[in-house]
Design a protein around this motif. Structure first.
Motif, PDB file in Angstrom:
ATOM      1  N   GLU A  79      41.103  28.633  30.484  1.00  0.00           N
ATOM      2  CA  GLU A  79      42.201  29.062  31.353  1.00  0.00           C
ATOM      3  C   GLU A  79      43.145  30.001  30.615  1.00  0.00           C
ATOM      4  O   GLU A  79      43.676  30.937  31.200  1.00  0.00           O
ATOM      5  N   SER A  80      43.337  29.790  29.317  1.00  0.00           N
ATOM      6  CA  SER A  80      44.244  30.645  28.555  1.00  0.00           C
ATOM      7  C   SER A  80      43.687  32.060  28.381  1.00  0.00           C
ATOM      8  O   SER A  80      44.430  32.974  28.051  1.00  0.00           O
ATOM      9  N   CYS A 105      41.905  33.543  30.920  1.00  0.00           N
ATOM     10  CA  CYS A 105      41.589  33.985  32.281  1.00  0.00           C
ATOM     11  C   CYS A 105      42.681  34.907  32.815  1.00  0.00           C
ATOM     12  O   CYS A 105      43.835  34.500  32.963  1.00  0.00           O
ATOM     13  N   CYS A 149      44.418  33.506  35.851  1.00  0.00           N
ATOM     14  CA  CYS A 149      45.398  32.462  35.518  1.00  0.00           C
ATOM     15  C   CYS A 149      46.672  33.097  34.984  1.00  0.00           C
ATOM     16  O   CYS A 149      47.780  32.616  35.272  1.00  0.00           O
ATOM     17  N   GLU A 150      46.537  34.179  34.243  1.00  0.00           N
ATOM     18  CA  GLU A 150      47.707  34.887  33.727  1.00  0.00           C
ATOM     19  C   GLU A 150      48.513  35.496  34.876  1.00  0.00           C
ATOM     20  O   GLU A 150      49.738  35.458  34.872  1.00  0.00           O
ATOM     21  N   VAL A 209      48.487  34.418  38.080  1.00  0.00           N
ATOM     22  CA  VAL A 209      49.061  33.290  38.826  1.00  0.00           C
ATOM     23  C   VAL A 209      50.310  32.765  38.125  1.00  0.00           C
ATOM     24  O   VAL A 209      51.323  32.473  38.764  1.00  0.00           O
ATOM     25  N   GLY A 210      50.252  32.684  36.799  1.00  0.00           N
ATOM     26  CA  GLY A 210      51.369  32.165  36.025  1.00  0.00           C
ATOM     27  C   GLY A 210      52.494  33.153  35.802  1.00  0.00           C
ATOM     28  O   GLY A 210      53.494  32.825  35.172  1.00  0.00           O
ATOM     29  N   ARG A 215      45.628  28.684  42.750  1.00  0.00           N
ATOM     30  CA  ARG A 215      46.524  28.537  41.590  1.00  0.00           C
ATOM     31  C   ARG A 215      45.867  27.703  40.495  1.00  0.00           C
ATOM     32  O   ARG A 215      46.126  27.906  39.316  1.00  0.00           O
ATOM     33  N   HIS A 265      42.773  26.709  38.192  1.00  0.00           N
ATOM     34  CA  HIS A 265      41.577  27.394  37.708  1.00  0.00           C
ATOM     35  C   HIS A 265      40.313  26.672  38.157  1.00  0.00           C
ATOM     36  O   HIS A 265      40.173  25.466  37.973  1.00  0.00           O
ATOM     37  N   HIS A 298      37.092  33.255  37.601  1.00  0.00           N
ATOM     38  CA  HIS A 298      38.090  32.410  38.269  1.00  0.00           C
ATOM     39  C   HIS A 298      37.787  32.657  39.743  1.00  0.00           C
ATOM     40  O   HIS A 298      37.768  33.810  40.179  1.00  0.00           O
TER      41      HIS A 298
END
Length: 145
Positions: free
Chosen positions: A10-11, A13, A16-17, A19-20, A53, A55, A106
């Protein structure tokens, strides 16, 4: 020899970046379950990606509930694009696995507005299957239920 694609942490992805909020994006819609943002390599103006949201690598990994949230968001995005861009149609597309064209691991759905004469080719022209072929596949699939 294995051709499996390595698991994405996830770190690592990019989605994910996004979304965050740690990577830039052009957000179209979002809610507590999904985020929709413009594709930076659009097939057509308004081409939007919808991601959960949480992963999940692909269709085989995403939960049924999370997939439902993505589908609901894709529906809302299609309605928004219809109201604002007035396309003649829309494609909603997903790829699972490298063999199917997945390049970001993802889960994501593409919502692609379409216009007559846009010359975008997402469809295929397959020959009509013979009943025996369909019966054989149905038999194999039914055995796995």
């Amino acid at each position: 020899m294995s051709t499996a694609v390595p698991r994405v942490r996830e770190s690592d992805c990019v989605f994910c970046e996004i979304v965050g909020g740690r990577a830039p994006s052009y957000r179209v819609l979002e809610d507590v379950h999904a985020v929709a943002f413009l594709n930076i390599r659009p097939a057509a103006p308004g081409h939007t990606l919808v991601v959960p949201r949480v992963h999940a690598r692909d269709m085989w990994e995403i939960s049924e509930v999370s997939h439902g949230h993505v589908a609901a968001m894709a529906h809302r995005v299609a309605a928004l694009l219809n109201a604002t861009l007035a396309p003649d149609g829309v494609n909603v597309k997903h790829n699972t696995g490298e063999a199917a064209g997945q390049d970001v691991f993802h889960f994501h759905a593409h919502v692609v507005p379409r216009w007559h004469g846009d010359n975008l080719r997402l469809a295929w022209n397959s020959p009509l299957a013979q009943p025996a072929e369909l019966e054989e596949v149905l038999e194999r699939v039914s055995a796995g239920r």
